[in-house]
Design a protein around this motif. Sequence first.
Motif, short mmCIF file in Angstrom:
data_model
loop_
_atom_site.label_atom_id
_atom_site.label_comp_id
_atom_site.label_asym_id
_atom_site.label_seq_id
_atom_site.Cartn_x
_atom_site.Cartn_y
_atom_site.Cartn_z
N PHE A 162 55.12 12.26 7.30
CA PHE A 162 55.81 11.70 8.47
C PHE A 162 55.34 10.27 8.67
CE2 PHE A 162 55.72 16.25 9.26
CZ PHE A 162 56.93 16.52 9.87
N ASP A 163 56.27 9.32 8.70
CA ASP A 163 55.89 7.93 8.96
C ASP A 163 56.37 7.50 10.34
OD1 ASP A 163 54.97 5.38 8.83
OD2 ASP A 163 56.17 4.78 7.08
N GLU A 164 55.49 7.55 11.30
CA GLU A 164 55.78 7.20 12.69
C GLU A 164 57.09 7.82 13.18
OE1 GLU A 164 54.93 3.37 14.17
OE2 GLU A 164 53.59 2.84 12.53
N PRO A 165 57.17 9.15 13.13
CA PRO A 165 58.43 9.83 13.43
C PRO A 165 58.91 9.69 14.88
CG PRO A 165 56.65 11.41 13.30
CD PRO A 165 56.09 10.11 12.82
N LYS A 199 49.41 1.87 6.07
CA LYS A 199 49.69 3.29 6.29
C LYS A 199 51.00 3.71 5.60
CE LYS A 199 49.77 2.74 10.79
NZ LYS A 199 49.65 1.27 10.84
N SER A 200 52.06 2.95 5.85
CA SER A 200 53.35 3.31 5.25
C SER A 200 53.30 3.20 3.72
CB SER A 200 54.47 2.39 5.76
OG SER A 200 54.65 2.58 7.14
N THR A 201 52.64 2.17 3.25
CA THR A 201 52.55 2.00 1.79
C THR A 201 51.79 3.17 1.17
OG1 THR A 201 52.56 -0.38 2.14
CG2 THR A 201 51.89 0.38 -0.03
MG MG Z 1 54.21 1.51 8.85
#
Ligand code: MG
Length: 246
Positions: free
Chosen positions: A166-169, A46-48
């Motif tokens: 937004f990455d796991e804000p 997901k982050s990538t």
């Molecule tokens: Mg991640």
Amino acid sequence: MIKDKTIIEVNDLIKKFYDVTVLNNINIKIKKGEIVVVIGPSGSGKSTLLRCLNLLEQPSSGKIIFEDINISDKSANINKHRQKMGMVFQHFNLFPHLKVIDNIILSPLKSLKLEETAANKKATELLKKVGLEDRKDSYPSQLSGGQKQRIAIIRSLAMEPDVMLFDEPTSALDPEMVGEVLDVMRQLAKDGMTMVVVTHEMSFAKDVGTRIIFMDDGKIIVDTDPKSFFEDNTNKRVKDFLNKVR
Ligand code: MG
Ligand code: ADP
């Protein structure tokens, strides 16, 4: 705002770290105004994926097309396009040595070449919007996690982005502060911002998301509307995941 206009297109995206394939042929089209919620187990990519969208990671192959321009092309002026994509991380990333107001106006002064008065005015309006105008002269260390994340969001907004990532804000926040950050994101969605949100907050995904992408092992396994995702899903991987996070 022209709805139905594609703002981001991902074509055959592959990302490898050394010989490990972390994103395995991703294809997505995101339209203006969509709230795309990306969920999936830890390590699924997901982050990538988010970091590839704004080229914080260089794709191994495939294309990222943003506002009709292939920004993954070597000749693209990535800084110019990246300005139009705000990004909010789990860990706020505010500059600790700068006051709140200076954190917010830094990029507008530098990159948008705003005058200081105009930048301050804009920042003050944004601070008011999230109820933190009285904290403008505070340093990040004097703020709670929820306040820091609200500042991080408006710092991005000060650059007038066309899309927010937004990455796991809310993942690093104490539970009692999650709501105030999600409220700001809800309002942003209402205001028509295009958003791509990686989160484990299923109530946000259900209520605010217009589309759910479920990733597993570097692939998009499900890409559908929230109702279908939460009510009619038959995919075993999704069911197992939902049972864990609920
Ligand atoms: Mg991640
Ligand atoms: P998620 O955000 O879904 O938890 P990530 O995108 O962070 O997943 O990671 C996907 C996979 O890529 C994981 O196996 C992770 O270890 C690996 N990975 C992420 N970043 C790097 C990196 N810079 N170098 C090597 N491997 C990485």
